[in-house]
Design an enzyme around this catalytic site. Structure first.
Site, PDB file in Angstrom:
ATOM      1  N   TYR A 142       0.857  -1.184   0.000  1.00 57.21           N
ATOM      2  CA  TYR A 142       0.000   0.000   0.000  1.00 57.21           C
ATOM      3  C   TYR A 142       0.890   1.230   0.000  1.00 57.21           C
ATOM      4  CZ  TYR A 142      -3.496   3.391   1.600  1.00 57.21           C
ATOM      5  OH  TYR A 142      -4.330   4.475   1.720  1.00 57.21           O
ATOM      6  N   ASP A 237       9.268   2.652  -0.227  1.00 54.32           N
ATOM      7  CA  ASP A 237       8.242   3.298   0.591  1.00 54.32           C
ATOM      8  C   ASP A 237       8.538   2.905   2.029  1.00 54.32           C
ATOM      9  OD1 ASP A 237       6.029   3.873   2.123  1.00 54.32           O
ATOM     10  OD2 ASP A 237       4.575   3.295   0.600  1.00 54.32           O
ATOM     11  N   LYS A 265       4.495   9.821   8.549  1.00 56.51           N
ATOM     12  CA  LYS A 265       4.132   9.664   9.954  1.00 56.51           C
ATOM     13  C   LYS A 265       5.266   9.867  10.964  1.00 56.51           C
ATOM     14  CE  LYS A 265       1.353   5.765   8.257  1.00 56.51           C
ATOM     15  NZ  LYS A 265      -0.001   5.321   8.396  1.00 56.51           N
TER      16      LYS A 265
HETATM   17  N1  HOZ Z   1      -3.272   3.636   6.083  1.00 53.52           N
HETATM   18  C1  HOZ Z   1      -3.220   3.373   7.478  1.00 53.52           C
HETATM   19  C2  HOZ Z   1      -2.905   1.962   7.769  1.00 53.52           C
HETATM   20  N2  HOZ Z   1      -1.850   1.386   7.082  1.00 53.52           N
HETATM   21  C3  HOZ Z   1      -4.502   3.712   8.178  1.00 53.52           C
HETATM   22  C4  HOZ Z   1      -4.449   5.062   8.690  1.00 53.52           C
HETATM   23  C5  HOZ Z   1      -5.539   5.453   9.663  1.00 53.52           C
HETATM   24  O1  HOZ Z   1      -6.641   4.936   9.601  1.00 53.52           O
HETATM   25  O2  HOZ Z   1      -5.275   6.296  10.487  1.00 53.52           O
END
Ligand code: HOZ
Length: 428
Positions: A142, A237, A265
């Protein structure tokens, strides 16, 4: 009705699905979201005053635990100086120097606001640099929700069973080619077919959005060689692995240097931040130096920079913390393995450093197909049981367990005891 339940009902009226990011809806485990009020150390507290041991850590950034004094103080004092200027600041220079100093493959870096933006921009740079259009990504990886990357995507897309999104014009994905994670031959096949058209291979060096799938030995090295041979760029990534597996991320952990890296993040210590960077001659293509356009008012936001600098500075100053964290996490994940053995359950535990995943399958999990063999119904039951006992796990089989510095041996031990009870209950 609990306060969380009441808030959820209210939220459903005004927010799609009641949440601002799909995985948070808890739908895949047949539950409703806990509305979180505060966090400290390894704990979350919801609106009903329930305490949970947190294994999500805001999906990665809280590697030091919640409410770290040095991070909070810097962020608060930056707030007092101004929330946003939309202009250059000294903090941005400090942040860029920190990142370039910690990650040797990154000679220049550009700050953005999220991992999605970071990967999207890195790919634009790779296309600008090579003059080619096609990219290779891996099923189950992802890379955020930009149009061209929502192809066989992991994370929420996988949980919701919609790895290809509605609303993405086919034109946007026609240059995205999918290969199988950990399967070098599938990548070689694509390169043989149209190697001269491939701008980049983009990969999570540890796949952490289909659970946690470590690269098999030789996989990342093989990608590096193929990219070099065909003149494509290798894009890591590291939104999840960056500054987590070590100060130099997965690329340091596995000793494979990409051309470009995307961060997210963790680089903001919990504030909304992303970044992409890499080789100088490639990054020099980014506007205003070069012809690849990318911009943002909140990029390099002073509060986000302050929090991120505080967190990265602490991590840089204490390389022993990684050893400690990874060691502690390894004992924890091995502890899960020991419980499975004791209970005679055939499930799989995958882990690297402080990232791990328990899959409800008897099959080794090495890629998207094997990850999907996990019994998500069983996971849902287990996850609900854990939640009831005060353990906050990502409400999806396909997300990682994040261990932080605030998870002491005692906390991890207590978690294992509860986990044994829950797994025992689920097995009946
Ligand atoms: N894309 C995030 C997990 N891999 C989720 C982010 C969220 O819901 O805060």
């Amino acid at each position: 009705m609990t306060k969380s339940e009441a808030l959820y009902q209210e939220a459903l009226q005004v927010i799609p699905g009641g949440v601002n990011s799909p995985v948070r809806a808890f739908g895949s485990i047949g539950a409703t979201p806990k509305f979180i009020r505060s966090a400290q150390g390894a704990y979350l507290y919801d609106e009903d005053g329930m305490q949970y041991i947190d294994y999500v850590g805001s999906w990665g950034p809280m590697i030091l635990g919640h409410g770290r004094q040095e991070v909070l103080e810097q962020a608060i004092s930056a707030c007092r100086r101004g929330l946003s200027f939309g202009a250059a600041t000294a903090a941005e220079v400090e942040m860029a120097e920190l990142v370039c100093g910690m990650v040797p493959s990154v000679e220049m870096v550009r700050m953005v606001n999220s991992g999605t933006e970071a990967v999207m921009s890195a790919i634009r740079v790779a296309r600008g640099y090579t003059g080619r259009n096609k990219i290779i990504k891996f099923s189950g990886c992802y890379h955020g929700h930009s149009d061209g990357l929502l192809v066989k995507a992991g994370s929420g897309a996988m949980t919701a069973g919609v790895p290809d999104s509605l609303g993405v014009p086919s034109g946007c994905t026609q240059d995205t080619l999918s290969a199988a994670y950990n399967d070098l031959e599938s990548v070689e096949g694509i390169f043989r077919m149209c190697g001269e058209e491939i701008a980049a291979v983009v990969v999570e060096p540890v796949a952490a959005n289909m659970g946690v799938v470590p690269p098999v030995p030789g996989f990342l090295e093989g990608l590096r060689s193929l990219c070099s041979a065909y003149g494509a760029l290798l894009v890591f990534d590291e939104v999840i692995t960056g500054f987590r597996l070590g100060a130099d991320g997965a690329q340091g952990y596995y000793h494979v240097a990409p051309d470009l890296t995307a961060f997210g993040k963790i680089i903001g210590g919990g504030m909304p931040v992303g970044a992409y960077g890499g080789r100088r001659e490639v990054m020099e293509l980014v506007a205003p130096l070069g012809g690849v356009y990318q911009a943002g008012t909140l990029s390099g936001n002073p509060v986000a920079m302050a929090a991120g600098i505080a967190q990265l500075t602490a991590l840089k100053a204490h390389p022993e913390w990684y050893q400690q964290l990874n060691g502690q996490a390894e004992r924890f994940f091995q502890g899960i393995g020991a419980i499975l053995q004791k209970l005679g359950l055939p499930y799989q535990v995958n882990y690297v450093g402080s990232l791990g995943c328990l899959y409800f399958t008897g099959q080794a999990v090495t890629d998207y197909e094997s990850a999907k063999s996990s019994d998500t119904g069983l996971f849902a039951r287990y996850c609900r049981e854990m939640m009831e006992r005060g353990i906050y796990l990502a409400p999806s089989q396909f997300e990682a367990i994040f261990v932080s510095m605030a998870h002491t041996e005692e906390i991890l031990g207590r978690t294992l005891e509860l986990m044994e009870k829950c797994l025992g209950a689920c097995g009946q």
